[in-house]
Design a protein around this motif. Structure first.
Motif, PDB file in Angstrom:
ATOM      1  N   THR A 295       0.819  -1.208   0.000  1.00 54.24           N
ATOM      2  CA  THR A 295       0.000   0.000   0.000  1.00 54.24           C
ATOM      3  C   THR A 295       0.856   1.263   0.000  1.00 54.24           C
ATOM      4  O   THR A 295       0.562   2.229  -0.710  1.00 54.24           O
ATOM      5  CB  THR A 295      -0.951   0.013   1.203  1.00 54.24           C
ATOM      6  OG1 THR A 295      -0.205  -0.148   2.423  1.00 54.24           O
ATOM      7  CG2 THR A 295      -1.971  -1.115   1.105  1.00 54.24           C
ATOM      8  N   GLY A 423       3.617  -3.023  -5.590  1.00 54.82           N
ATOM      9  CA  GLY A 423       2.940  -1.735  -5.478  1.00 54.82           C
ATOM     10  C   GLY A 423       3.493  -0.724  -6.459  1.00 54.82           C
ATOM     11  O   GLY A 423       2.739   0.059  -7.064  1.00 54.82           O
ATOM     12  N   VAL A 450      -6.308   3.305  -0.896  1.00 54.89           N
ATOM     13  CA  VAL A 450      -5.210   2.346  -0.703  1.00 54.89           C
ATOM     14  C   VAL A 450      -4.403   2.697   0.550  1.00 54.89           C
ATOM     15  O   VAL A 450      -4.051   1.819   1.358  1.00 54.89           O
ATOM     16  CB  VAL A 450      -4.300   2.315  -1.948  1.00 54.89           C
ATOM     17  CG1 VAL A 450      -3.075   1.432  -1.699  1.00 54.89           C
ATOM     18  CG2 VAL A 450      -5.073   1.811  -3.155  1.00 54.89           C
TER      19      VAL A 450
END
Length: 475
Positions: A295, A423, A450
Protein backbone atom coordinates in the motif's frame (compact mmCIF):
# COMPACT_ATOMS: atom_id res chain seq x y z
CA UNK A 1 40.82 -4.63 27.78
CA UNK A 2 37.57 -6.60 27.82
CA UNK A 3 37.19 -7.39 24.15
CA UNK A 4 36.78 -11.14 23.70
CA UNK A 5 39.19 -12.79 21.32
CA UNK A 6 38.28 -15.59 18.94
CA UNK A 7 40.04 -18.02 21.31
CA UNK A 8 38.00 -17.15 24.39
CA UNK A 9 36.14 -20.31 25.33
CA UNK A 10 33.55 -18.31 27.28
CA UNK A 11 32.35 -16.86 23.99
CA UNK A 12 32.46 -20.16 22.10
CA UNK A 13 29.02 -21.67 22.74
CA UNK A 14 28.52 -25.26 21.76
CA UNK A 15 25.74 -24.67 19.23
CA UNK A 16 24.84 -22.17 16.58
CA UNK A 17 21.74 -20.85 18.34
CA UNK A 18 23.66 -19.97 21.50
CA UNK A 19 26.47 -18.34 19.51
CA UNK A 20 23.99 -16.21 17.55
CA UNK A 21 22.49 -15.02 20.85
CA UNK A 22 25.93 -14.33 22.28
CA UNK A 23 26.90 -12.29 19.22
CA UNK A 24 23.72 -10.28 19.67
CA UNK A 25 24.60 -9.59 23.30
CA UNK A 26 28.08 -8.43 22.29
CA UNK A 27 26.59 -5.97 19.78
CA UNK A 28 24.35 -4.59 22.53
CA UNK A 29 27.37 -3.43 24.55
CA UNK A 30 28.91 -1.49 21.65
CA UNK A 31 28.47 2.27 21.95
CA UNK A 32 27.53 4.00 18.71
CA UNK A 33 30.74 5.49 17.36
CA UNK A 34 32.72 6.31 14.22
CA UNK A 35 32.91 2.64 13.20
CA UNK A 36 29.12 2.42 12.90
CA UNK A 37 29.00 5.74 11.06
CA UNK A 38 31.70 4.71 8.58
CA UNK A 39 29.97 1.46 7.70
CA UNK A 40 26.65 3.25 7.51
CA UNK A 41 28.11 5.85 5.14
CA UNK A 42 29.57 3.26 2.77
CA UNK A 43 26.41 1.15 2.61
CA UNK A 44 24.39 4.36 2.57
CA UNK A 45 26.25 5.63 -0.48
CA UNK A 46 25.36 2.41 -2.31
CA UNK A 47 21.70 2.75 -1.36
CA UNK A 48 21.74 6.44 -2.30
CA UNK A 49 22.75 5.72 -5.86
CA UNK A 50 20.42 2.74 -6.19
CA UNK A 51 17.58 5.12 -5.28
CA UNK A 52 18.91 7.53 -7.89
CA UNK A 53 18.86 4.78 -10.51
CA UNK A 54 15.37 3.71 -9.50
CA UNK A 55 13.65 7.07 -10.02
CA UNK A 56 15.71 8.26 -12.99
CA UNK A 57 13.24 6.73 -15.44
CA UNK A 58 10.44 9.01 -14.21
CA UNK A 59 12.42 12.13 -15.11
CA UNK A 60 13.70 10.74 -18.39
CA UNK A 61 10.20 9.76 -19.42
CA UNK A 62 9.05 13.06 -20.98
CA UNK A 63 12.10 13.07 -23.28
CA UNK A 64 11.76 9.37 -24.09
CA UNK A 65 8.08 9.81 -24.99
CA UNK A 66 8.95 12.59 -27.42
CA UNK A 67 12.06 10.95 -28.91
CA UNK A 68 10.49 7.53 -29.48
CA UNK A 69 6.88 8.74 -29.92
CA UNK A 70 5.60 6.42 -27.21
CA UNK A 71 1.93 5.66 -26.68
CA UNK A 72 0.42 5.68 -23.18
CA UNK A 73 0.71 1.88 -23.08
CA UNK A 74 4.36 1.95 -24.08
CA UNK A 75 5.04 4.65 -21.53
CA UNK A 76 3.48 2.53 -18.79
CA UNK A 77 5.51 -0.49 -19.91
CA UNK A 78 8.70 1.55 -19.83
CA UNK A 79 7.95 2.50 -16.23
CA UNK A 80 6.87 -0.90 -14.97
CA UNK A 81 9.43 -3.20 -16.61
CA UNK A 82 12.17 -1.98 -14.27
CA UNK A 83 9.87 -2.43 -11.31
CA UNK A 84 9.12 -5.98 -12.41
CA UNK A 85 12.85 -6.67 -12.42
CA UNK A 86 13.10 -5.13 -8.94
CA UNK A 87 10.34 -7.44 -7.70
CA UNK A 88 12.18 -10.53 -8.96
CA UNK A 89 15.50 -9.17 -7.73
CA UNK A 90 14.14 -8.56 -4.24
CA UNK A 91 13.01 -12.17 -3.86
CA UNK A 92 16.18 -13.65 -5.37
CA UNK A 93 18.57 -11.45 -3.41
CA UNK A 94 16.94 -12.17 -0.07
CA UNK A 95 17.37 -15.90 -0.44
CA UNK A 96 20.87 -15.41 -1.85
CA UNK A 97 21.91 -13.10 0.99
CA UNK A 98 20.69 -15.64 3.55
CA UNK A 99 22.82 -18.28 1.82
CA UNK A 100 26.07 -16.53 0.76
CA UNK A 101 26.16 -13.39 2.91
CA UNK A 102 24.93 -9.82 2.99
CA UNK A 103 28.04 -7.96 1.85
CA UNK A 104 28.70 -10.01 -1.29
CA UNK A 105 25.17 -9.40 -2.53
CA UNK A 106 25.32 -5.65 -1.83
CA UNK A 107 28.62 -5.26 -3.72
CA UNK A 108 27.42 -7.31 -6.69
CA UNK A 109 24.19 -5.32 -6.98
CA UNK A 110 25.81 -1.89 -7.20
CA UNK A 111 28.32 -3.14 -9.78
CA UNK A 112 25.62 -4.71 -11.96
CA UNK A 113 23.37 -1.65 -11.77
CA UNK A 114 26.15 0.65 -12.92
CA UNK A 115 27.14 -1.53 -15.87
CA UNK A 116 23.57 -1.47 -17.13
CA UNK A 117 23.36 2.30 -16.77
CA UNK A 118 26.13 2.48 -19.35
CA UNK A 119 24.34 0.04 -21.63
CA UNK A 120 21.11 2.04 -21.39
CA UNK A 121 22.85 5.08 -22.89
CA UNK A 122 23.34 3.12 -26.13
CA UNK A 123 19.64 2.35 -26.66
CA UNK A 124 17.85 3.82 -29.68
CA UNK A 125 14.41 2.19 -29.29
CA UNK A 126 12.12 1.13 -26.44
CA UNK A 127 12.59 -2.66 -26.87
CA UNK A 128 16.28 -2.93 -25.91
CA UNK A 129 15.80 -0.23 -23.30
CA UNK A 130 13.09 -2.24 -21.54
CA UNK A 131 15.14 -5.45 -21.66
CA UNK A 132 18.17 -3.75 -20.08
CA UNK A 133 16.03 -1.92 -17.57
CA UNK A 134 14.54 -5.24 -16.41
CA UNK A 135 17.98 -6.73 -15.74
CA UNK A 136 19.10 -3.55 -13.99
CA UNK A 137 15.96 -3.80 -11.87
CA UNK A 138 17.19 -7.16 -10.54
CA UNK A 139 20.17 -5.36 -8.99
CA UNK A 140 18.29 -2.31 -7.72
CA UNK A 141 15.55 -4.42 -6.16
CA UNK A 142 18.12 -6.76 -4.65
CA UNK A 143 20.38 -4.24 -2.94
CA UNK A 144 17.96 -2.17 -0.88
CA UNK A 145 16.36 -4.87 1.34
CA UNK A 146 19.67 -6.67 1.87
CA UNK A 147 21.33 -3.41 2.91
CA UNK A 148 18.49 -2.73 5.36
CA UNK A 149 18.98 -6.22 6.80
CA UNK A 150 22.72 -5.69 7.23
CA UNK A 151 22.36 -2.32 8.98
CA UNK A 152 19.79 -3.78 11.39
CA UNK A 153 22.16 -6.64 12.26
CA UNK A 154 25.05 -4.39 13.31
CA UNK A 155 22.92 -2.03 15.44
CA UNK A 156 22.00 -2.40 19.11
CA UNK A 157 18.40 -2.14 20.35
CA UNK A 158 18.82 1.21 22.17
CA UNK A 159 17.76 3.97 19.74
CA UNK A 160 18.00 1.52 16.86
CA UNK A 161 15.18 3.32 15.06
CA UNK A 162 17.01 6.64 15.01
CA UNK A 163 20.31 5.09 13.88
CA UNK A 164 18.82 2.88 11.17
CA UNK A 165 16.48 5.51 9.78
CA UNK A 166 19.16 8.19 9.68
CA UNK A 167 20.98 5.68 7.45
CA UNK A 168 17.80 4.98 5.48
CA UNK A 169 17.46 8.70 4.79
CA UNK A 170 19.98 8.14 2.03
CA UNK A 171 17.24 6.47 -0.03
CA UNK A 172 14.84 9.43 -0.16
CA UNK A 173 17.93 11.64 -0.42
CA UNK A 174 18.83 9.72 -3.56
CA UNK A 175 15.31 10.22 -4.89
CA UNK A 176 15.50 13.93 -4.11
CA UNK A 177 18.97 14.26 -5.68
CA UNK A 178 17.66 12.52 -8.77
CA UNK A 179 14.81 15.00 -8.97
CA UNK A 180 17.10 18.01 -8.51
CA UNK A 181 19.71 16.87 -11.00
CA UNK A 182 17.07 15.87 -13.53
CA UNK A 183 15.41 19.26 -13.26
CA UNK A 184 18.78 20.95 -13.81
CA UNK A 185 20.60 18.66 -16.24
CA UNK A 186 17.91 16.89 -18.25
CA UNK A 187 16.98 19.96 -20.34
CA UNK A 188 20.68 20.73 -20.84
CA UNK A 189 22.26 17.32 -21.48
CA UNK A 190 19.44 14.91 -22.21
CA UNK A 191 18.56 11.53 -20.75
CA UNK A 192 21.63 9.64 -22.05
CA UNK A 193 24.05 11.77 -20.07
CA UNK A 194 21.97 11.28 -16.93
CA UNK A 195 22.19 7.50 -17.20
CA UNK A 196 25.88 7.75 -18.03
CA UNK A 197 26.59 9.79 -14.90
CA UNK A 198 24.61 7.27 -12.85
CA UNK A 199 27.12 4.56 -13.83
CA UNK A 200 30.06 6.15 -12.00
CA UNK A 201 29.03 5.02 -8.48
CA UNK A 202 29.64 1.40 -9.49
CA UNK A 203 33.16 1.92 -8.12
CA UNK A 204 31.61 1.77 -4.64
CA UNK A 205 31.55 -2.02 -4.92
CA UNK A 206 35.31 -1.96 -4.27
CA UNK A 207 34.85 0.02 -1.04
CA UNK A 208 32.14 -2.35 0.14
CA UNK A 209 34.24 -5.43 -0.53
CA UNK A 210 37.29 -3.96 1.22
CA UNK A 211 35.95 -2.06 4.23
CA UNK A 212 32.60 -3.57 5.21
CA UNK A 213 32.77 -6.77 7.30
CA UNK A 214 30.26 -9.54 6.89
CA UNK A 215 27.51 -9.62 9.52
CA UNK A 216 28.74 -11.66 12.50
CA UNK A 217 25.13 -12.64 13.20
CA UNK A 218 24.92 -14.20 9.74
CA UNK A 219 28.29 -15.93 10.09
CA UNK A 220 27.28 -17.42 13.44
CA UNK A 221 23.89 -18.55 12.16
CA UNK A 222 25.57 -20.37 9.27
CA UNK A 223 27.88 -22.34 11.52
CA UNK A 224 30.99 -20.33 10.66
CA UNK A 225 31.87 -19.92 14.31
CA UNK A 226 35.53 -19.03 13.87
CA UNK A 227 34.76 -16.34 11.32
CA UNK A 228 31.91 -14.96 13.43
CA UNK A 229 34.07 -14.69 16.55
CA UNK A 230 37.02 -13.23 14.65
CA UNK A 231 34.86 -10.62 12.91
CA UNK A 232 33.11 -9.69 16.15
CA UNK A 233 36.44 -9.36 17.96
CA UNK A 234 37.79 -7.17 15.15
CA UNK A 235 34.76 -4.87 15.36
CA UNK A 236 35.08 -4.64 19.15
CA UNK A 237 38.78 -3.82 18.89
CA UNK A 238 38.05 -1.00 16.43
CA UNK A 239 35.31 0.39 18.69
CA UNK A 240 37.61 0.29 21.72
CA UNK A 241 40.33 2.08 19.77
CA UNK A 242 37.90 4.78 18.64
CA UNK A 243 36.29 5.34 22.04
CA UNK A 244 39.51 4.93 24.04
CA UNK A 245 37.66 2.95 26.69
CA UNK A 246 37.29 -0.77 27.46
CA UNK A 247 33.97 -2.35 26.61
CA UNK A 248 31.70 -3.63 29.38
CA UNK A 249 31.02 -7.32 29.70
CA UNK A 250 28.10 -8.52 27.53
CA UNK A 251 24.84 -8.74 29.44
CA UNK A 252 23.45 -12.19 30.03
CA UNK A 253 21.08 -12.97 27.19
CA UNK A 254 17.55 -14.00 28.18
CA UNK A 255 16.70 -17.60 27.58
CA UNK A 256 14.81 -18.13 24.35
CA UNK A 257 12.90 -21.28 23.43
CA UNK A 258 15.17 -22.16 20.52
CA UNK A 259 18.34 -21.82 22.58
CA UNK A 260 17.57 -24.93 24.60
CA UNK A 261 16.44 -27.00 21.65
CA UNK A 262 18.80 -29.44 19.95
CA UNK A 263 20.74 -27.87 17.13
CA UNK A 264 19.52 -30.41 14.61
CA UNK A 265 15.90 -29.66 15.45
CA UNK A 266 16.50 -25.96 15.05
CA UNK A 267 18.12 -26.43 11.67
CA UNK A 268 15.19 -28.55 10.46
CA UNK A 269 12.61 -25.98 11.54
CA UNK A 270 14.70 -22.90 10.85
CA UNK A 271 15.82 -23.45 7.28
CA UNK A 272 12.43 -23.47 5.61
CA UNK A 273 12.79 -20.21 3.66
CA UNK A 274 9.38 -19.01 2.51
CA UNK A 275 7.79 -21.96 4.29
CA UNK A 276 8.98 -20.64 7.63
CA UNK A 277 7.86 -17.09 6.82
CA UNK A 278 4.35 -18.38 6.08
CA UNK A 279 3.95 -20.53 9.17
CA UNK A 280 3.90 -20.19 12.95
CA UNK A 281 4.56 -16.85 14.54
CA UNK A 282 5.98 -15.37 11.36
CA UNK A 283 2.95 -15.90 9.12
CA UNK A 284 1.02 -12.94 10.52
CA UNK A 285 4.10 -10.72 10.46
CA UNK A 286 4.79 -11.59 6.82
CA UNK A 287 1.21 -10.84 5.80
CA UNK A 288 1.10 -7.54 7.72
CA UNK A 289 4.35 -6.15 6.33
CA UNK A 290 3.39 -7.34 2.84
CA UNK A 291 0.21 -5.24 2.99
CA UNK A 292 2.12 -2.26 4.39
CA UNK A 293 4.85 -2.42 1.74
CA UNK A 294 2.32 -2.81 -1.04
CA UNK A 295 0.00 0.00 0.00
CA UNK A 296 2.79 2.44 0.88
CA UNK A 297 4.59 2.09 -2.42
CA UNK A 298 1.43 1.80 -4.51
CA UNK A 299 0.61 5.31 -3.32
CA UNK A 300 4.20 6.58 -3.52
CA UNK A 301 4.90 5.57 -7.10
CA UNK A 302 1.34 6.02 -8.28
CA UNK A 303 1.96 9.69 -7.53
CA UNK A 304 5.65 10.31 -8.15
CA UNK A 305 5.94 8.45 -11.46
CA UNK A 306 3.08 10.30 -13.13
CA UNK A 307 3.44 13.78 -11.62
CA UNK A 308 5.80 15.21 -14.28
CA UNK A 309 3.51 13.91 -17.03
CA UNK A 310 0.34 15.18 -15.29
CA UNK A 311 1.82 18.65 -14.86
CA UNK A 312 2.82 18.74 -18.51
CA UNK A 313 -0.21 17.11 -20.19
CA UNK A 314 -2.99 18.28 -17.88
CA UNK A 315 -1.79 21.71 -16.77
CA UNK A 316 0.44 22.52 -19.77
CA UNK A 317 3.59 23.28 -17.77
CA UNK A 318 6.85 23.16 -19.71
CA UNK A 319 9.37 20.42 -18.92
CA UNK A 320 11.44 22.54 -16.55
CA UNK A 321 8.43 23.64 -14.48
CA UNK A 322 6.92 20.14 -14.44
CA UNK A 323 10.16 18.70 -13.10
CA UNK A 324 10.47 21.53 -10.57
CA UNK A 325 6.97 20.94 -9.19
CA UNK A 326 7.69 17.20 -8.91
CA UNK A 327 10.96 17.98 -7.15
CA UNK A 328 9.14 20.04 -4.51
CA UNK A 329 7.01 16.99 -3.69
CA UNK A 330 10.11 14.79 -3.39
CA UNK A 331 11.74 17.34 -1.07
CA UNK A 332 8.60 17.39 1.10
CA UNK A 333 8.82 13.60 1.33
CA UNK A 334 12.40 13.86 2.53
CA UNK A 335 11.26 16.17 5.35
CA UNK A 336 8.74 13.52 6.37
CA UNK A 337 11.46 10.87 6.44
CA UNK A 338 13.64 13.02 8.67
CA UNK A 339 10.75 13.64 11.07
CA UNK A 340 10.09 9.90 11.38
CA UNK A 341 13.80 9.12 11.90
CA UNK A 342 13.93 11.53 14.84
CA UNK A 343 10.69 10.40 16.50
CA UNK A 344 10.18 6.70 15.72
CA UNK A 345 11.85 5.41 18.91
CA UNK A 346 9.48 7.50 21.03
CA UNK A 347 6.33 7.12 18.97
CA UNK A 348 6.86 3.45 18.13
CA UNK A 349 6.80 1.59 14.83
CA UNK A 350 3.10 0.67 14.86
CA UNK A 351 1.80 4.14 15.63
CA UNK A 352 4.18 5.76 13.15
CA UNK A 353 2.94 3.53 10.34
CA UNK A 354 -0.75 3.79 11.22
CA UNK A 355 -0.88 7.55 11.70
CA UNK A 356 1.39 8.39 8.76
CA UNK A 357 -0.59 6.35 6.25
CA UNK A 358 -3.86 7.66 7.72
CA UNK A 359 -2.71 11.28 7.33
CA UNK A 360 -1.58 10.59 3.75
CA UNK A 361 -5.02 9.13 2.98
CA UNK A 362 -6.72 12.26 4.32
CA UNK A 363 -4.52 14.60 2.24
CA UNK A 364 -5.14 12.64 -0.94
CA UNK A 365 -8.87 12.44 -0.32
CA UNK A 366 -9.11 16.22 0.11
CA UNK A 367 -7.03 16.68 -3.05
CA UNK A 368 -9.25 14.35 -5.05
CA UNK A 369 -12.47 15.94 -3.89
CA UNK A 370 -11.63 19.62 -3.76
CA UNK A 371 -8.20 20.70 -5.05
CA UNK A 372 -7.36 18.77 -8.22
CA UNK A 373 -8.33 21.53 -10.62
CA UNK A 374 -5.05 23.46 -10.61
CA UNK A 375 -1.35 22.71 -10.71
CA UNK A 376 -0.90 24.66 -7.48
CA UNK A 377 -3.51 22.58 -5.67
CA UNK A 378 -1.91 19.34 -6.84
CA UNK A 379 1.49 20.61 -5.75
CA UNK A 380 0.36 21.60 -2.24
CA UNK A 381 -1.63 18.49 -1.41
CA UNK A 382 0.68 15.91 -2.99
CA UNK A 383 3.56 17.51 -1.08
CA UNK A 384 1.64 17.28 2.20
CA UNK A 385 0.73 13.67 1.45
CA UNK A 386 4.37 12.91 0.58
CA UNK A 387 5.47 14.05 4.03
CA UNK A 388 3.38 11.22 5.47
CA UNK A 389 3.68 8.37 2.98
CA UNK A 390 7.45 8.86 2.58
CA UNK A 391 7.69 8.74 6.39
CA UNK A 392 5.67 5.54 6.58
CA UNK A 393 7.67 3.88 3.82
CA UNK A 394 11.04 4.63 5.33
CA UNK A 395 9.83 3.20 8.64
CA UNK A 396 9.26 -0.14 6.90
CA UNK A 397 13.00 -0.45 6.20
CA UNK A 398 13.54 -0.33 9.95
CA UNK A 399 10.53 -2.38 11.00
CA UNK A 400 10.68 -5.35 8.64
CA UNK A 401 14.19 -6.68 9.49
CA UNK A 402 13.26 -6.54 13.19
CA UNK A 403 10.43 -9.04 12.71
CA UNK A 404 12.40 -12.03 11.42
CA UNK A 405 15.28 -14.22 12.72
CA UNK A 406 18.77 -14.07 11.24
CA UNK A 407 18.32 -17.29 9.26
CA UNK A 408 15.52 -15.74 7.15
CA UNK A 409 15.89 -12.02 7.92
CA UNK A 410 17.08 -11.02 4.45
CA UNK A 411 14.42 -13.16 2.82
CA UNK A 412 11.70 -11.73 5.05
CA UNK A 413 12.84 -8.20 4.26
CA UNK A 414 13.01 -9.07 0.58
CA UNK A 415 9.45 -10.41 0.60
CA UNK A 416 8.49 -6.97 1.84
CA UNK A 417 10.66 -5.52 -0.91
CA UNK A 418 8.88 -7.68 -3.48
CA UNK A 419 5.49 -6.43 -2.29
CA UNK A 420 6.99 -2.94 -2.49
CA UNK A 421 7.78 -3.61 -6.16
CA UNK A 422 4.33 -5.03 -6.78
CA UNK A 423 2.94 -1.74 -5.48
CA UNK A 424 5.46 0.18 -7.58
CA UNK A 425 4.27 -1.74 -10.66
CA UNK A 426 0.53 -1.60 -10.06
CA UNK A 427 0.42 1.97 -8.73
CA UNK A 428 1.53 3.59 -12.01
CA UNK A 429 -0.60 1.14 -14.04
CA UNK A 430 -3.77 1.95 -12.08
CA UNK A 431 -3.03 5.68 -12.12
CA UNK A 432 -2.36 5.51 -15.86
CA UNK A 433 -5.62 3.64 -16.50
CA UNK A 434 -7.72 6.04 -14.45
CA UNK A 435 -5.91 9.10 -15.76
CA UNK A 436 -6.43 7.95 -19.36
CA UNK A 437 -10.15 8.64 -18.83
CA UNK A 438 -9.37 12.17 -17.68
CA UNK A 439 -10.55 11.53 -14.11
CA UNK A 440 -7.73 13.18 -12.17
CA UNK A 441 -9.81 13.56 -9.00
CA UNK A 442 -10.63 9.85 -9.07
CA UNK A 443 -6.90 9.10 -9.23
CA UNK A 444 -6.27 10.74 -5.87
CA UNK A 445 -9.40 9.30 -4.22
CA UNK A 446 -8.23 5.82 -5.29
CA UNK A 447 -4.79 6.41 -3.84
CA UNK A 448 -6.41 7.67 -0.61
CA UNK A 449 -8.37 4.43 -0.28
CA UNK A 450 -5.21 2.35 -0.70
CA UNK A 451 -3.37 4.41 1.94
CA UNK A 452 -6.31 3.92 4.32
CA UNK A 453 -6.04 0.12 3.96
CA UNK A 454 -2.40 0.35 5.01
CA UNK A 455 -3.23 2.59 7.97
CA UNK A 456 -5.89 0.22 9.30
CA UNK A 457 -3.64 -2.81 8.83
CA UNK A 458 -0.85 -1.20 10.87
CA UNK A 459 -3.19 0.01 13.60
CA UNK A 460 -4.94 -3.32 14.04
CA UNK A 461 -2.34 -6.01 13.30
CA UNK A 462 1.24 -4.66 13.52
CA UNK A 463 3.41 -5.70 16.48
CA UNK A 464 5.57 -3.19 18.34
CA UNK A 465 9.32 -3.80 18.29
CA UNK A 466 10.78 -0.56 19.67
CA UNK A 467 13.62 -1.02 22.16
CA UNK A 468 13.76 -4.81 21.84
CA UNK A 469 16.79 -6.90 20.83
CA UNK A 470 16.54 -8.70 17.50
CA UNK A 471 16.88 -12.12 19.13
CA UNK A 472 14.08 -11.24 21.56
CA UNK A 473 11.68 -10.12 18.82
CA UNK A 474 12.45 -13.04 16.49
CA UNK A 475 14.06 -16.11 18.10
Amino acid sequence: MTTDTPHATADRPADTAALTTAIGARFERLPLCRWHVTVRLIIGAVTFFEAFDQLLIAYALPELRAEWQLTTGQTTSLITVGSLGMLVGALLSGRLADRVGRVKVIAACIALSSVFNLLLTLCTSPGPFMALRFVQGLAIGGEVPVAATFIAEITRAHRRGRFVLLYELVFPAGLTACALLAWWLMPLLGWRWMFGLAAVPGLLCLLVARYVPESPRWLADHGRHEAALATMASIEAKVEKITGEPLPRPASAPSAPHQNAPQTARRTAGRGGLRELLSGRYRRRTLVVSVLWFTGYFVNYGISTWLPTIYGARFHLDLSDALLYSTVTSCAGFVGCLAVALTVDRVGRRHTLAWSLGAAALCLLLLGLFAGGSAGGVLIWTSLAAVFFFGANICLYLYTPELFPTRVRALGTSVGGAMNRLGVILGPIVVGAVYADGALGTVFVTLAAVALVGSLTAGVAAEETSGRQLEDVAP
